[in-house]
Enzyme design. Sequence first.
Site, mmCIF file in Angstrom:
data_model
loop_
_atom_site.group_PDB
_atom_site.id
_atom_site.type_symbol
_atom_site.label_atom_id
_atom_site.label_comp_id
_atom_site.label_asym_id
_atom_site.label_seq_id
_atom_site.Cartn_x
_atom_site.Cartn_y
_atom_site.Cartn_z
ATOM 1 N N LEU A 68 41.901 34.669 37.523
ATOM 2 C CA LEU A 68 41.223 35.741 38.128
ATOM 3 C C LEU A 68 42.046 37.019 37.597
ATOM 4 O O LEU A 68 43.142 37.122 37.658
ATOM 5 C CB LEU A 68 40.995 35.673 39.520
ATOM 6 C CG LEU A 68 40.378 34.144 39.982
ATOM 7 C CD1 LEU A 68 40.445 34.177 41.683
ATOM 8 C CD2 LEU A 68 38.937 34.317 39.762
ATOM 9 N N HIS A 69 41.205 38.088 37.310
ATOM 10 C CA HIS A 69 41.713 39.299 37.088
ATOM 11 C C HIS A 69 41.062 40.424 38.005
ATOM 12 O O HIS A 69 40.142 40.140 39.017
ATOM 13 C CB HIS A 69 41.835 39.525 35.792
ATOM 14 C CG HIS A 69 40.302 39.478 35.145
ATOM 15 N ND1 HIS A 69 39.105 40.470 35.507
ATOM 16 C CD2 HIS A 69 39.797 38.677 34.174
ATOM 17 C CE1 HIS A 69 38.001 40.027 34.895
ATOM 18 N NE2 HIS A 69 38.536 39.038 33.952
ATOM 19 N N GLU A 70 41.672 41.720 37.835
ATOM 20 C CA GLU A 70 40.926 42.794 38.623
ATOM 21 C C GLU A 70 39.251 42.604 38.732
ATOM 22 O O GLU A 70 38.748 43.098 39.631
ATOM 23 C CB GLU A 70 41.564 44.203 38.383
ATOM 24 C CG GLU A 70 41.322 45.119 39.277
ATOM 25 C CD GLU A 70 41.758 44.871 40.988
ATOM 26 O OE1 GLU A 70 41.233 45.245 41.747
ATOM 27 O OE2 GLU A 70 42.819 44.202 41.141
ATOM 28 N N HIS A 129 37.253 40.376 38.441
ATOM 29 C CA HIS A 129 36.724 39.212 39.571
ATOM 30 C C HIS A 129 36.943 39.826 40.965
ATOM 31 O O HIS A 129 36.135 39.724 41.953
ATOM 32 C CB HIS A 129 37.309 38.040 39.581
ATOM 33 C CG HIS A 129 37.324 37.256 38.123
ATOM 34 N ND1 HIS A 129 38.363 37.180 37.273
ATOM 35 C CD2 HIS A 129 36.215 36.521 37.486
ATOM 36 C CE1 HIS A 129 37.747 36.471 36.219
ATOM 37 N NE2 HIS A 129 36.595 35.965 36.293
ATOM 38 N N GLN A 137 29.409 24.924 28.717
ATOM 39 C CA GLN A 137 28.991 26.191 28.204
ATOM 40 C C GLN A 137 30.087 26.440 26.821
ATOM 41 O O GLN A 137 29.917 27.546 26.579
ATOM 42 C CB GLN A 137 29.155 27.322 29.150
ATOM 43 C CG GLN A 137 30.464 27.747 29.954
ATOM 44 C CD GLN A 137 30.207 28.587 30.849
ATOM 45 O OE1 GLN A 137 29.821 28.298 31.956
ATOM 46 N NE2 GLN A 137 30.474 29.892 30.764
ATOM 47 N N GLY A 196 29.359 39.985 36.683
ATOM 48 C CA GLY A 196 29.906 41.494 36.056
ATOM 49 C C GLY A 196 28.830 41.822 34.976
ATOM 50 O O GLY A 196 28.143 41.000 34.342
ATOM 51 N N ASP A 243 29.352 40.729 30.780
ATOM 52 C CA ASP A 243 28.459 39.666 30.083
ATOM 53 C C ASP A 243 27.053 39.806 30.295
ATOM 54 O O ASP A 243 26.308 39.222 31.133
ATOM 55 C CB ASP A 243 28.892 38.285 30.648
ATOM 56 C CG ASP A 243 30.267 37.750 30.488
ATOM 57 O OD1 ASP A 243 30.616 37.869 29.335
ATOM 58 O OD2 ASP A 243 30.944 37.823 31.648
ATOM 59 N N GLN A 273 24.171 37.292 29.588
ATOM 60 C CA GLN A 273 24.382 36.355 30.682
ATOM 61 C C GLN A 273 23.713 36.749 31.801
ATOM 62 O O GLN A 273 22.860 36.206 32.555
ATOM 63 C CB GLN A 273 25.822 36.125 30.885
ATOM 64 C CG GLN A 273 26.213 35.370 32.212
ATOM 65 C CD GLN A 273 27.655 34.837 32.239
ATOM 66 O OE1 GLN A 273 27.955 33.872 31.869
ATOM 67 N NE2 GLN A 273 28.235 35.447 33.251
ATOM 68 N N VAL A 289 35.274 46.352 34.769
ATOM 69 C CA VAL A 289 36.640 46.941 34.909
ATOM 70 C C VAL A 289 37.519 46.871 33.749
ATOM 71 O O VAL A 289 37.454 46.022 32.859
ATOM 72 C CB VAL A 289 37.353 46.178 36.083
ATOM 73 C CG1 VAL A 289 38.563 46.815 36.376
ATOM 74 C CG2 VAL A 289 36.509 46.003 37.536
HETATM 75 O O1 PAF Z 1 30.895 34.168 33.472
HETATM 76 C C1 PAF Z 1 31.607 33.296 33.769
HETATM 77 O O2 PAF Z 1 32.652 33.305 34.236
HETATM 78 C C2 PAF Z 1 30.570 32.144 33.684
HETATM 79 O O3 PAF Z 1 30.053 32.017 32.763
HETATM 80 C C3 PAF Z 1 30.125 31.727 34.894
HETATM 81 C C4 PAF Z 1 29.019 32.511 35.389
HETATM 82 C C5 PAF Z 1 31.027 31.541 36.090
HETATM 83 C C6 PAF Z 1 29.166 30.065 34.758
HETATM 84 O O4 PAF Z 1 30.286 29.318 34.217
#
Ligand code: PAF
Length: 285
Positions: free
Chosen positions: A33-35, A37, A61, A147, A150, A153, A176
């Site tokens: 995790l970073h800022e 998240h 993925q 976020g 992406d 996504q 961020v």
């Molecule tokens: O963006 C991500 O970290 C990943 O693609 C996600 C949405 C957690 C799915 O694994």
Amino acid sequence: MQKIESIQAMQQWARSVQRDGKRIALVPTMGFLHEGHLSLIRLAHEQADRVVVSLFVNPKQFGPNEDYDRYPRDYARDQQLLEAEQVDALFCPSAEEMYTPGHSVYVEEDAVSRVLEGESRPGHFRGVLTVVAKLFLAVQPDLAVFGRKDAQQLYLIRKMARELNFPIAIVAGPTVREPDGLALSSRNAYLAGTAREQAATLHRALKEALRLYREGERNAYRLRKVMMDMVLAASEAEMDYIEIVDTATFTPVTTVQGPALALLAVRFGSTRLIDNMELTAEDAP
Ligand code: PAF
């Protein structure tokens, strides 16, 4: 913070929270995790009574030649950060829990998932949509936060939620950045030496496209060319794509007429970075 490892226990927790009339927000992550998240978690707290963070490095993925094995992981640090953010539940299933032996059912989008990131990373969005659908069914949130970095996504998850009728609001959190503009990403940990400095070019190129757009440039070829020249001036950069897409359809445009996004994907050695910027007349408030 409750740590929950099984789908059944996660569903039970969700049902008991719902019985109390509380709203659940989910922040899906792959950890490290970073800022960025943490800002999504804070947004989740603003909009719900209970916040669940999922931590699952989703093997489906990653392509066969991608970085699944070396994807950065630091579970103990992540757990501390989540406790400090007062997350109510951490959902951290094993790969075997998420994908039982013989698993062969996937969620697949048939158009936008084939271009840009999808073209460079075949199967990537099938893995993302499948795991996000499974997380939605396990956590049963009222809303889920993703976020904007992406962007494709986010577009596809919104499309999936709409078209498969998930009763879940999809909330987008801002990108961020480091002080030099580099978008925060767990993969930035791979950048070493001059590549780290050069990676800031991505944001500079996007900002230059925005400046030209605001001065009246609407020709997508010229906007892309300016970004490309700037990025390729960085000696270690290798272009994957630079594109300008219509925000509503995610299809490339030749002339920017309505809301649009400038997107790029660039490699520095084996590290692949993506970033984007909305081409708008004014900054978001
Ligand atoms: O963006 C991500 O970290 C990943 O693609 C996600 C949405 C957690 C799915 O694994």
